[in-house]
Scaffold this active site. Structure first.
Site, PDB file in Angstrom:
ATOM      1  N   LYS A  12      48.759  31.937 -71.013  1.00  0.00           N
ATOM      2  CA  LYS A  12      48.128  31.466 -69.767  1.00  0.00           C
ATOM      3  C   LYS A  12      49.197  30.932 -68.809  1.00  0.00           C
ATOM      4  O   LYS A  12      49.202  31.263 -67.625  1.00  0.00           O
ATOM      5  CB  LYS A  12      47.133  30.359 -70.063  1.00  0.00           C
ATOM      6  CG  LYS A  12      46.660  29.601 -68.811  1.00  0.00           C
ATOM      7  CD  LYS A  12      45.703  28.474 -69.097  1.00  0.00           C
ATOM      8  CE  LYS A  12      46.387  27.199 -69.402  1.00  0.00           C
ATOM      9  NZ  LYS A  12      46.890  26.433 -68.254  1.00  0.00           N
ATOM     10  N   ASP A  69      51.136  20.268 -74.686  1.00  0.00           N
ATOM     11  CA  ASP A  69      49.837  20.965 -74.731  1.00  0.00           C
ATOM     12  C   ASP A  69      49.289  21.075 -76.148  1.00  0.00           C
ATOM     13  O   ASP A  69      48.115  21.389 -76.320  1.00  0.00           O
ATOM     14  CB  ASP A  69      49.954  22.375 -74.120  1.00  0.00           C
ATOM     15  CG  ASP A  69      50.281  22.307 -72.644  1.00  0.00           C
ATOM     16  OD1 ASP A  69      50.670  23.343 -72.070  1.00  0.00           O
ATOM     17  OD2 ASP A  69      50.184  21.207 -72.067  1.00  0.00           O
ATOM     18  N   ARG A 105      49.988  14.004 -61.590  1.00  0.00           N
ATOM     19  CA  ARG A 105      50.485  15.387 -61.390  1.00  0.00           C
ATOM     20  C   ARG A 105      50.911  15.634 -59.938  1.00  0.00           C
ATOM     21  O   ARG A 105      50.432  16.537 -59.272  1.00  0.00           O
ATOM     22  CB  ARG A 105      49.429  16.392 -61.847  1.00  0.00           C
ATOM     23  CG  ARG A 105      49.016  16.175 -63.293  1.00  0.00           C
ATOM     24  CD  ARG A 105      48.145  17.260 -63.824  1.00  0.00           C
ATOM     25  NE  ARG A 105      48.956  18.414 -64.253  1.00  0.00           N
ATOM     26  CZ  ARG A 105      48.416  19.520 -64.758  1.00  0.00           C
ATOM     27  NH1 ARG A 105      47.105  19.640 -64.832  1.00  0.00           N
ATOM     28  NH2 ARG A 105      49.169  20.530 -65.147  1.00  0.00           N
ATOM     29  N   PRO A 106      51.815  14.812 -59.424  1.00  0.00           N
ATOM     30  CA  PRO A 106      52.322  15.046 -58.061  1.00  0.00           C
ATOM     31  C   PRO A 106      53.124  16.348 -57.999  1.00  0.00           C
ATOM     32  O   PRO A 106      53.454  16.919 -59.050  1.00  0.00           O
ATOM     33  CB  PRO A 106      53.235  13.842 -57.833  1.00  0.00           C
ATOM     34  CG  PRO A 106      53.643  13.398 -59.188  1.00  0.00           C
ATOM     35  CD  PRO A 106      52.497  13.714 -60.104  1.00  0.00           C
ATOM     36  N   ILE A 107      53.419  16.801 -56.802  1.00  0.00           N
ATOM     37  CA  ILE A 107      54.281  17.994 -56.681  1.00  0.00           C
ATOM     38  C   ILE A 107      55.481  17.681 -55.785  1.00  0.00           C
ATOM     39  O   ILE A 107      56.035  18.559 -55.113  1.00  0.00           O
ATOM     40  CB  ILE A 107      53.501  19.225 -56.164  1.00  0.00           C
ATOM     41  CG1 ILE A 107      52.914  18.983 -54.772  1.00  0.00           C
ATOM     42  CG2 ILE A 107      52.417  19.653 -57.122  1.00  0.00           C
ATOM     43  CD1 ILE A 107      52.435  20.302 -54.129  1.00  0.00           C
ATOM     44  N   ASP A 108      55.901  16.421 -55.834  1.00  0.00           N
ATOM     45  CA  ASP A 108      57.045  15.989 -55.001  1.00  0.00           C
ATOM     46  C   ASP A 108      58.314  16.784 -55.296  1.00  0.00           C
ATOM     47  O   ASP A 108      59.081  17.114 -54.381  1.00  0.00           O
ATOM     48  CB  ASP A 108      57.305  14.493 -55.196  1.00  0.00           C
ATOM     49  CG  ASP A 108      57.485  14.129 -56.664  1.00  0.00           C
ATOM     50  OD1 ASP A 108      56.671  14.561 -57.505  1.00  0.00           O
ATOM     51  OD2 ASP A 108      58.457  13.437 -56.993  1.00  0.00           O
ATOM     52  N   ARG A 142      39.328  28.461 -70.185  1.00  0.00           N
ATOM     53  CA  ARG A 142      40.440  28.777 -69.272  1.00  0.00           C
ATOM     54  C   ARG A 142      41.690  29.161 -70.047  1.00  0.00           C
ATOM     55  O   ARG A 142      42.501  29.935 -69.576  1.00  0.00           O
ATOM     56  CB  ARG A 142      40.780  27.548 -68.421  1.00  0.00           C
ATOM     57  CG  ARG A 142      39.805  27.228 -67.324  1.00  0.00           C
ATOM     58  CD  ARG A 142      40.324  26.065 -66.509  1.00  0.00           C
ATOM     59  NE  ARG A 142      41.705  26.311 -66.106  1.00  0.00           N
ATOM     60  CZ  ARG A 142      42.595  25.340 -65.888  1.00  0.00           C
ATOM     61  NH1 ARG A 142      42.260  24.089 -66.051  1.00  0.00           N
ATOM     62  NH2 ARG A 142      43.831  25.624 -65.517  1.00  0.00           N
ATOM     63  N   ILE A 196      54.812  13.236 -71.743  1.00  0.00           N
ATOM     64  CA  ILE A 196      54.898  14.023 -70.521  1.00  0.00           C
ATOM     65  C   ILE A 196      53.871  13.561 -69.489  1.00  0.00           C
ATOM     66  O   ILE A 196      54.175  13.445 -68.310  1.00  0.00           O
ATOM     67  CB  ILE A 196      54.686  15.543 -70.826  1.00  0.00           C
ATOM     68  CG1 ILE A 196      55.676  16.017 -71.902  1.00  0.00           C
ATOM     69  CG2 ILE A 196      54.785  16.366 -69.546  1.00  0.00           C
ATOM     70  CD1 ILE A 196      57.129  15.981 -71.504  1.00  0.00           C
ATOM     71  N   CYS A 211      43.895  20.154 -64.742  1.00  0.00           N
ATOM     72  CA  CYS A 211      43.326  19.166 -65.669  1.00  0.00           C
ATOM     73  C   CYS A 211      43.700  17.748 -65.221  1.00  0.00           C
ATOM     74  O   CYS A 211      44.807  17.498 -64.783  1.00  0.00           O
ATOM     75  CB  CYS A 211      43.872  19.392 -67.080  1.00  0.00           C
ATOM     76  SG  CYS A 211      43.281  20.881 -67.832  1.00  0.00           S
TER      77      CYS A 211
HETATM   78  C1  EPZ Z   1      52.869  23.153 -66.825  1.00  0.00           C
HETATM   79  O1  EPZ Z   1      52.306  22.195 -65.936  1.00  0.00           O
HETATM   80  C2  EPZ Z   1      51.694  23.674 -67.623  1.00  0.00           C
HETATM   81  N1  EPZ Z   1      50.711  24.259 -66.720  1.00  0.00           N
HETATM   82  C3  EPZ Z   1      51.042  22.529 -68.387  1.00  0.00           C
HETATM   83  O2  EPZ Z   1      50.020  23.092 -69.199  1.00  0.00           O
HETATM   84  C4  EPZ Z   1      52.089  21.888 -69.291  1.00  0.00           C
HETATM   85  O3  EPZ Z   1      51.503  20.759 -69.922  1.00  0.00           O
HETATM   86  C5  EPZ Z   1      53.290  21.438 -68.457  1.00  0.00           C
HETATM   87  O4  EPZ Z   1      53.820  22.557 -67.717  1.00  0.00           O
HETATM   88  C6  EPZ Z   1      54.402  20.849 -69.301  1.00  0.00           C
HETATM   89  O5  EPZ Z   1      54.809  21.777 -70.244  1.00  0.00           O
HETATM   90  C7  EPZ Z   1      50.973  25.475 -66.196  1.00  0.00           C
HETATM   91  O6  EPZ Z   1      51.989  26.082 -66.479  1.00  0.00           O
HETATM   92  C8  EPZ Z   1      49.925  26.031 -65.285  1.00  0.00           C
HETATM   93  P1  EPZ Z   1      55.374  19.817 -65.186  1.00  0.00           P
HETATM   94  P2  EPZ Z   1      53.205  21.591 -64.738  1.00  0.00           P
HETATM   95  O7  EPZ Z   1      55.671  20.033 -63.753  1.00  0.00           O
HETATM   96  O8  EPZ Z   1      54.160  22.598 -64.274  1.00  0.00           O
HETATM   97  C9  EPZ Z   1      55.548  15.390 -63.512  1.00  0.00           C
HETATM   98  C10 EPZ Z   1      47.891  23.343 -70.079  1.00  0.00           C
HETATM   99  O9  EPZ Z   1      47.201  22.616 -70.814  1.00  0.00           O
HETATM  100  N2  EPZ Z   1      55.859  16.009 -62.220  1.00  0.00           N
HETATM  101  O10 EPZ Z   1      56.356  20.273 -66.219  1.00  0.00           O
HETATM  102  O11 EPZ Z   1      52.279  20.966 -63.766  1.00  0.00           O
HETATM  103  C11 EPZ Z   1      54.130  15.698 -63.974  1.00  0.00           C
HETATM  104  O12 EPZ Z   1      53.206  14.788 -63.404  1.00  0.00           O
HETATM  105  C12 EPZ Z   1      48.645  22.748 -68.926  1.00  0.00           C
HETATM  106  O13 EPZ Z   1      48.039  24.580 -70.240  1.00  0.00           O
HETATM  107  C13 EPZ Z   1      56.197  15.189 -61.154  1.00  0.00           C
HETATM  108  O14 EPZ Z   1      56.224  13.959 -61.262  1.00  0.00           O
HETATM  109  O15 EPZ Z   1      53.969  20.447 -65.552  1.00  0.00           O
HETATM  110  C14 EPZ Z   1      54.238  15.559 -65.476  1.00  0.00           C
HETATM  111  O16 EPZ Z   1      54.099  14.192 -65.815  1.00  0.00           O
HETATM  112  C15 EPZ Z   1      48.427  21.257 -68.784  1.00  0.00           C
HETATM  113  N3  EPZ Z   1      56.488  15.768 -59.961  1.00  0.00           N
HETATM  114  C16 EPZ Z   1      55.662  16.029 -65.768  1.00  0.00           C
HETATM  115  O17 EPZ Z   1      56.362  15.980 -64.530  1.00  0.00           O
HETATM  116  C17 EPZ Z   1      56.465  17.126 -59.780  1.00  0.00           C
HETATM  117  O18 EPZ Z   1      56.749  17.607 -58.669  1.00  0.00           O
HETATM  118  C18 EPZ Z   1      55.756  17.461 -66.281  1.00  0.00           C
HETATM  119  O19 EPZ Z   1      55.047  18.264 -65.378  1.00  0.00           O
HETATM  120  C19 EPZ Z   1      56.125  17.937 -60.881  1.00  0.00           C
HETATM  121  C20 EPZ Z   1      55.834  17.363 -62.094  1.00  0.00           C
END
Ligand code: EPZ
Length: 417
Positions: free
Chosen positions: A22, A304, A121-124, A396, A326, A116
């Site tokens: 996925k 996950d 989950r910011p995107i900064d 999903r 995480i 979820c």
């Molecule tokens: C991906 O999410 C996966 N989703 C998540 O799987 C997975 O848990 C995660 O990577 C970690 O492996 C998809 O690929 C669609 P991150 P992503 O950016 O990219 C923080 C599932 O169950 N962060 O690695 O959103 C964030 O809040 C899902 O399949 C910032 O602070 O994860 C988190 O605490 C859930 N700022 C940490 O980093 C940002 O700009 C890791 O997030 C981006 C992230």
């Protein structure tokens, strides 16, 4: 709303085939718009996130055909258009259209992404990276409007090894002028999958899968071809269920290197796993031992699989320590496990799980995708009937979950509410 009805304690024998990942396909689909030609993606899972993203491609006038687990995509006449709220909020991965549209058209307009509720989950990190490449980002009426006169390669250091930010910045940089370095890049296998897809179109990307990715911008990207890697999270979930109920249960079509931390941890708990190439044979073991589990970025134990693993730990003799590192809000399944008879003491992002406790089936809720997986593991081993509500979350991320489990002897069925 749909519910999953499970009659627990069924012995599982036979073969479960793992589907495409996925968390790969949700990035590969937006990446197709970077091609000025046609793309073919093999081993595509038939899950709701794929259909949501196909809807978004159609808004961009991309031609899509999905048959026999293969996506045939033609972006020759694609256009730039806003990804509206009712689409973008359906899943977090809609944010990959930011990097792809910015890269191709130097402009993207997308509502806040969904996903979820496991934390803020910011995107900064994504936005800061786009801006470092030369973009300007405005937030107006819940939309991100990102524009660049031109994108110029630069050095980007990620505060967190974020999967999404790493992929999104790869998408944004592949057509930037010059060289981009992404430092502290995430190393998840899904990133390598996306990188190889972009390379098939003619992108120049080096180091995907390591902490430093180098991208040399190119002017044009042509036809692309890729096969989605097996879903290591789906595989890990079935490995845990098999460790509790399996009798010659075979999990087929895995990449063992992607599951290193999980297999190591399950063996440490005494699970009986035999790896043969791309399959794993599992037999249940009576006396599993308590172990400590801390979720980390890859190649550490995946966040996950933390929730489903905590359900397995309720069946391990002794005190297991479980820590989620995480996300800040990924422990909402614990109260449901305790309601089924588990003995878990919950702290902020960690828990002490005392086993082995018999679990009793009852009505529970899937609060998010992997919490739903934890309820599935618990329901499969509980005495009696477990009814999981809100299973849209589970559907999903787990393709054909009822068929896959029923064919090996489980008693699971979906009920429309
Ligand atoms: C991906 O999410 C996966 N989703 C998540 O799987 C997975 O848990 C995660 O990577 C970690 O492996 C998809 O690929 C669609 P991150 P992503 O950016 O990219 C923080 C599932 O169950 N962060 O690695 O959103 C964030 O809040 C899902 O399949 C910032 O602070 O994860 C988190 O605490 C859930 N700022 C940490 O980093 C940002 O700009 C890791 O997030 C981006 C992230």
């Amino acid at each position: 709303m749909k519910k999953l009805i499970i009659e627990g304690k069924r012995e599982l024998t036979g073969t479960i085939k793992i589907s495409g990942a996925k968390n790969s396909i949700v990035a590969l689909i937006p990446a197709t718009i970077l091609s000025d030609g046609k793309c073919t993606i093999y081993n595509v899972p038939n899950i709701s996130d794929v259909h949501r993203l196909i809807d978004m491609l159609k808004i961009l006038k991309v031609k899509v055909k999905f048959e026999n687990e293969t996506l045939y995509i033609d972006s020759t006449n694609s256009i730039n258009a806003e990804i509206p709220e009712e689409h973008a909020t359906k899943l977090r991965a809609s944010y990959y259209f930011m990097g792809a549209l910015l890269s191709k058209y130097k402009h993207s307009e997308i509502s806040y992404p969904g996903g979820c509720s496991i934390g803020a989950r910011p995107i900064d990190l994504h936005i800061n990276g786009f801006n470092k490449l030369g973009a300007t980002t405005k937030i107006e009426d819940n939309k991100y409007k990102i524009t660049a006169k031109k994108l110029v390669g630069t050095d980007i250091f990620l505060d967190i090894a974020s999967v999404g930010a790493t992929i999104n910045l790869m998408l944004a940089a592949v057509k930037a002028k010059g060289i981009t370095h992404i430092y502290n890049a995430a190393k998840e296998p899904e990133i390598v999958n996306v990188s190889s897809f972009l390379s098939s179109m003619g992108a120049k990307i080096y180091g995907a899968g390591t902490g430093e990715i180098t991208i040399e911008g190119v002017d044009k990207l042509g036809d692309g071809i890729v096969e989605v890697i097996p879903d290591r999270i789906e595989a890990g979930t079935y490995l845990m269920i098999g460790s509790l109920l399996g009798k010659n249960l075979v999990i087929e079509g895995i990449v063992k290197e992607h599951l290193g931390s999980v297999i190591t941890k399950l063996k440490e708990a005494g699970c009986d796993l035999e790896i043969k190439g791309s399959t794993i044979n599992i037999n249940k073991v009576k006396n599993l031992k308590a172990v400590n589990v801390k979720t980390l970025v890859y190649p550490g134990f995946p966040t996950d699989l933390g929730q489903p693993m905590s359900a397995l730990l309720t069946q391990c003799e002794g005190e297991s320590f479980f820590e989620e590192n995480i996300y800040e809000n990924r422990m909402r399944h614990i109260k449901h496990l305790n309601a089924m008879g588990a003995k878990i003491k919950l702290f902020d992002r960690s828990a002490i799980i005392t086993g082995k406790t018999p679990l009793k089936g009852r009505n529970v809720v899937a609060t998010d995708l992997r919490a739903g997986a934890a309820m599935l593991v618990a329901g499969m081993i509980a005495e009696g009937t477990t009814v999981i509500s809100n299973i849209e979350h589970i559907l999903r991320g787990y393709e054909n979950i009822v068929e896959k489990l029923s064919q090996v002897g489980a008693s699971v069925k979906i009920m429309e509410e």
